[in-house]
Design a protein around this motif. Structure first.
Motif, PDB file in Angstrom:
ATOM      1  N   PRO A 358     -53.261  19.012 -20.200  1.00  0.00           N
ATOM      2  CA  PRO A 358     -53.757  18.942 -18.816  1.00  0.00           C
ATOM      3  C   PRO A 358     -53.533  20.214 -18.015  1.00  0.00           C
ATOM      4  CG  PRO A 358     -51.659  17.806 -19.001  1.00  0.00           C
ATOM      5  CD  PRO A 358     -52.029  18.240 -20.387  1.00  0.00           C
ATOM      6  N   TYR A 359     -52.739  21.162 -18.550  1.00  0.00           N
ATOM      7  CA  TYR A 359     -52.386  22.352 -17.791  1.00  0.00           C
ATOM      8  C   TYR A 359     -52.859  23.620 -18.498  1.00  0.00           C
ATOM      9  CZ  TYR A 359     -49.309  19.143 -15.283  1.00  0.00           C
ATOM     10  OH  TYR A 359     -48.821  18.089 -14.559  1.00  0.00           O
ATOM     11  N   LYS A 360     -53.271  24.570 -17.690  1.00  0.00           N
ATOM     12  CA  LYS A 360     -53.626  25.885 -18.198  1.00  0.00           C
ATOM     13  C   LYS A 360     -52.361  26.740 -18.229  1.00  0.00           C
ATOM     14  CE  LYS A 360     -57.258  27.893 -16.536  1.00  0.00           C
ATOM     15  NZ  LYS A 360     -58.161  28.633 -15.583  1.00  0.00           N
ATOM     16  N   ILE A 361     -52.086  27.374 -19.376  1.00  0.00           N
ATOM     17  CA  ILE A 361     -50.910  28.238 -19.511  1.00  0.00           C
ATOM     18  C   ILE A 361     -51.263  29.624 -19.007  1.00  0.00           C
ATOM     19  CG2 ILE A 361     -49.273  29.253 -21.131  1.00  0.00           C
ATOM     20  CD1 ILE A 361     -49.744  26.856 -22.959  1.00  0.00           C
ATOM     21  N   LEU A 362     -50.484  30.118 -18.049  1.00  0.00           N
ATOM     22  CA  LEU A 362     -50.719  31.441 -17.471  1.00  0.00           C
ATOM     23  C   LEU A 362     -49.924  32.466 -18.277  1.00  0.00           C
ATOM     24  CD1 LEU A 362     -50.464  30.434 -13.702  1.00  0.00           C
ATOM     25  CD2 LEU A 362     -52.506  30.525 -15.168  1.00  0.00           C
ATOM     26  N   ILE A 363     -50.565  33.043 -19.279  1.00  0.00           N
ATOM     27  CA  ILE A 363     -49.893  33.945 -20.209  1.00  0.00           C
ATOM     28  C   ILE A 363     -49.277  35.141 -19.492  1.00  0.00           C
ATOM     29  CG2 ILE A 363     -50.204  35.427 -22.235  1.00  0.00           C
ATOM     30  CD1 ILE A 363     -50.376  32.475 -22.864  1.00  0.00           C
ATOM     31  N   GLU A 364     -49.890  35.583 -18.422  1.00  0.00           N
ATOM     32  CA  GLU A 364     -49.407  36.770 -17.723  1.00  0.00           C
ATOM     33  C   GLU A 364     -48.055  36.527 -17.026  1.00  0.00           C
ATOM     34  OE1 GLU A 364     -52.212  34.535 -14.954  1.00  0.00           O
ATOM     35  OE2 GLU A 364     -52.101  35.074 -17.076  1.00  0.00           O
ATOM     36  N   THR A 365     -47.630  35.264 -16.915  1.00  0.00           N
ATOM     37  CA  THR A 365     -46.350  34.964 -16.256  1.00  0.00           C
ATOM     38  C   THR A 365     -45.201  34.866 -17.260  1.00  0.00           C
ATOM     39  OG1 THR A 365     -46.653  32.561 -16.418  1.00  0.00           O
ATOM     40  CG2 THR A 365     -47.585  33.678 -14.473  1.00  0.00           C
ATOM     41  N   LYS A 366     -45.452  35.205 -18.483  1.00  0.00           N
ATOM     42  CA  LYS A 366     -44.445  35.089 -19.542  1.00  0.00           C
ATOM     43  C   LYS A 366     -43.145  35.795 -19.167  1.00  0.00           C
ATOM     44  CE  LYS A 366     -43.766  36.537 -24.380  1.00  0.00           C
ATOM     45  NZ  LYS A 366     -44.419  37.177 -25.553  1.00  0.00           N
ATOM     46  N   ARG A 367     -42.012  35.075 -19.329  1.00  0.00           N
ATOM     47  CA  ARG A 367     -40.710  35.681 -19.076  1.00  0.00           C
ATOM     48  C   ARG A 367     -39.683  35.070 -20.034  1.00  0.00           C
ATOM     49  NH1 ARG A 367     -36.437  33.424 -16.531  1.00  0.00           N
ATOM     50  NH2 ARG A 367     -36.674  31.211 -15.945  1.00  0.00           N
ATOM     51  N   LYS A 368     -38.640  35.819 -20.347  1.00  0.00           N
ATOM     52  CA  LYS A 368     -37.599  35.370 -21.266  1.00  0.00           C
ATOM     53  C   LYS A 368     -36.514  34.623 -20.495  1.00  0.00           C
ATOM     54  CE  LYS A 368     -35.400  35.338 -25.281  1.00  0.00           C
ATOM     55  NZ  LYS A 368     -35.879  34.623 -26.471  1.00  0.00           N
ATOM     56  N   THR A 369     -36.218  33.389 -20.914  1.00  0.00           N
ATOM     57  CA  THR A 369     -35.110  32.657 -20.318  1.00  0.00           C
ATOM     58  C   THR A 369     -33.794  33.168 -20.912  1.00  0.00           C
ATOM     59  OG1 THR A 369     -35.321  30.920 -21.996  1.00  0.00           O
ATOM     60  CG2 THR A 369     -36.477  30.593 -19.909  1.00  0.00           C
ATOM     61  N   THR A 370     -32.715  33.048 -20.155  1.00  0.00           N
ATOM     62  CA  THR A 370     -31.427  33.569 -20.610  1.00  0.00           C
ATOM     63  C   THR A 370     -30.331  32.528 -20.449  1.00  0.00           C
ATOM     64  OG1 THR A 370     -30.813  34.474 -18.447  1.00  0.00           O
ATOM     65  CG2 THR A 370     -32.094  35.900 -19.928  1.00  0.00           C
ATOM     66  N   PHE A 371     -29.275  32.683 -21.231  1.00  0.00           N
ATOM     67  CA  PHE A 371     -28.140  31.772 -21.184  1.00  0.00           C
ATOM     68  C   PHE A 371     -27.453  31.837 -19.820  1.00  0.00           C
ATOM     69  CE2 PHE A 371     -23.678  30.625 -22.034  1.00  0.00           C
ATOM     70  CZ  PHE A 371     -23.855  29.390 -22.641  1.00  0.00           C
ATOM     71  N   GLU A 372     -27.501  32.999 -19.168  1.00  0.00           N
ATOM     72  CA  GLU A 372     -26.844  33.154 -17.859  1.00  0.00           C
ATOM     73  C   GLU A 372     -27.456  32.229 -16.820  1.00  0.00           C
ATOM     74  OE1 GLU A 372     -27.682  35.649 -19.881  1.00  0.00           O
ATOM     75  OE2 GLU A 372     -25.612  36.183 -20.401  1.00  0.00           O
ATOM     76  N   GLU A 373     -28.748  31.934 -16.941  1.00  0.00           N
ATOM     77  CA  GLU A 373     -29.388  31.007 -15.999  1.00  0.00           C
ATOM     78  C   GLU A 373     -28.764  29.625 -16.071  1.00  0.00           C
ATOM     79  OE1 GLU A 373     -33.823  31.228 -15.700  1.00  0.00           O
ATOM     80  OE2 GLU A 373     -33.567  32.501 -17.488  1.00  0.00           O
ATOM     81  N   GLN A 374     -28.354  29.234 -17.264  1.00  0.00           N
ATOM     82  CA  GLN A 374     -27.722  27.933 -17.453  1.00  0.00           C
ATOM     83  C   GLN A 374     -26.400  27.880 -16.714  1.00  0.00           C
ATOM     84  OE1 GLN A 374     -27.493  25.789 -21.465  1.00  0.00           O
ATOM     85  NE2 GLN A 374     -25.472  26.706 -21.308  1.00  0.00           N
ATOM     86  N   ILE A 375     -25.646  28.977 -16.729  1.00  0.00           N
ATOM     87  CA  ILE A 375     -24.333  29.034 -16.071  1.00  0.00           C
ATOM     88  C   ILE A 375     -24.512  28.954 -14.556  1.00  0.00           C
ATOM     89  CG2 ILE A 375     -22.273  30.424 -15.717  1.00  0.00           C
ATOM     90  CD1 ILE A 375     -22.760  31.620 -18.487  1.00  0.00           C
ATOM     91  N   THR A 376     -25.496  29.672 -14.022  1.00  0.00           N
ATOM     92  CA  THR A 376     -25.698  29.694 -12.581  1.00  0.00           C
ATOM     93  C   THR A 376     -26.314  28.406 -12.077  1.00  0.00           C
ATOM     94  OG1 THR A 376     -27.872  30.750 -12.871  1.00  0.00           O
ATOM     95  CG2 THR A 376     -25.969  32.185 -12.533  1.00  0.00           C
ATOM     96  N   ASN A 377     -26.948  27.646 -12.970  1.00  0.00           N
ATOM     97  CA  ASN A 377     -27.526  26.359 -12.571  1.00  0.00           C
ATOM     98  C   ASN A 377     -26.445  25.299 -12.535  1.00  0.00           C
ATOM     99  OD1 ASN A 377     -30.768  25.987 -12.380  1.00  0.00           O
ATOM    100  ND2 ASN A 377     -30.242  27.805 -13.537  1.00  0.00           N
TER     101      ASN A 377
END
Length: 377
Positions: A358-377
């Motif tokens: 149902p959703y269009k994937i916006l390839i241009e927004t591609k970004r790498k998730t990181t383990f540090e985001e988990q800590i700050t969340n």
């Protein structure tokens, strides 16, 4: 006998013989005739041998329908004509305990057959339901132990049948043929000896399992750790439990628990998934889900691929993407840990574009998730 009666008998016979579940031929070609079952008495390595490419190793306790316990070696004592005594050692909070179970079966020319379940409800021609779970125990041409597990869960309504059935053959070797360091128990302590019974690792543990890929689980003072074949600690002896996750498709890993948290160790003792998570789902699969608090992510047997930063996650699809939600917004993530924004398809897209999902994937927004985001969340 008139034609009507003959037709009726033919239909009845056909229904009884060929209705699913009432007639199943089981292969016994691997089994050799055995005159004395007591020849099979002895101690066996509890994990079956892998003899073919697609075969996997099965613990003998599971074959005997014992699923909540685990052991490395079993002792079998047969008593002709139809009895079998199973003994094995397990670890408990009270120390090492020996379990003993007596089975009775039916003696055949090539095997001893033991039923765990034998249920059938039959209304001739109209209905038939079968649930059978049994094993056949015998020897192969080399005199080694064979256990064939036969399972049938099937039935039919009139001549329409369905259900499932399986037949698995497992080969077991006696402990004297076991290659590698052998757990030994001396004065209530466990260590390891080699094939010549020379002590290699001194008995000092409360419990010890066999080595797997040069690592073994040991218990000391109520905690678990890993050692290598030289007796060197690969981890601290600090975990509440360590379970071996071993499938024939993938390298073995260890599922570890500590202070009500869960993680994954490799056979070198590395915490490839830190023991900080509240839940790990589908750990036998190549990709599994991790949960930290109320946030989710994904991991493999090698590493965390998507940190636990999402409020909702769906499993990966054939497209290679998994739909996830963060801050009430829908994203997708791939198996490399990249996140992509999405937007709903417009009406014209639905009409003229062969979209996937149902959703269009916006390839241009591609970004790498990181383990540090988990800590700050």
């Amino acid at each position: 006998m008139n034609i009507k009666n003959r037709v009726f008998i033919l239909i009845l016979s056909t229904g009884l013989i060929y209705s699913c579940g009432t007639y199943r031929v089981n292969n016994t070609s691997d089994l050799e005739e055995i005159l004395d079952l007591e020849k099979l008495n002895g101690q066996y390595f509890a994990y079956s041998e892998i003899r073919t490419k697609n075969e996997f190793s099965q613990n003998a306790l599971g074959i005997f329908n014992i699923f909540k316990e685990n052991t490395d070696f079993i002792n079998l004592t047969f008593e002709e004509p139809n009895k079998l005594k199973l003994k094995y050692l397990i670890d408990t909070n009270e120390g090492t305990v020996e379990k003993e179970i007596l089975f009775e079966g039916k003696r055949k020319k090539k095997f001893l057959e033991i039923y765990f379940s034998k249920k059938q409800f039959l209304i001739p021609i109209l209905f038939n339901s079968v649930y059978i779970d049994r094993i056949r125990i015998g020897q192969d041409k080399n005199g080694d132990l064979i256990i064939i597990n036969l399972h049938d869960n099937s039935g039919n309504i009139l001549f329409i049948g369905g259900g499932s059935g399986r037949e698995n053959t497992y080969h077991f070797i006696k402990s004297e043929k076991f290659k590698g360091l052998f757990p030994i128990k001396i004065d209530d302590k466990w260590g390891y000896s080699n094939s010549t019974k020379e002590i290699i690792i001194s008995p000092k543990y409360d419990f010890a399992y066999v080595f797997n890929h040069n690592s073994a689980r040991i218990k000391q003072n109520g905690k678990w750790g890993l050692i290598n074949s030289l007796g060197k600690e690969l981890t601290g002896i600090e975990y509440d439990s360590i379970s071996l996750i071993n499938t024939y498709k993938y390298p073995p890993i260890y599922f570890a628990k500590k202070n009500n948290k869960k993680g994954v160790l490799d056979t070198l003792g590395n915490e490839i998934i830190p023991v900080i998570y509240d839940e790990i789902d589908r750990i036998h699969e190549p990709v599994f889900r991790i949960r930290l608090g109320n946030k989710y992510g994904f991991a493999t047997r090698e590493k965390i691929i998507v940190p636990a930063i999402y409020s909702e996650v769906n499993w990966y699809q054939q497209t290679g993407f998994a739909e996830v939600k963060r801050d009430d917004k829908i994203y997708v993530v791939d198996k490399e840990g990249f996140e992509y924004e999405t937007e709903p398809y417009k009406l014209m897209d639905h009409l003229f574009i062969n979209q996937k999902g149902p959703y269009k994937i916006l390839i241009e927004t591609k970004r790498k998730t990181t383990f540090e985001e988990q800590i700050t969340n």
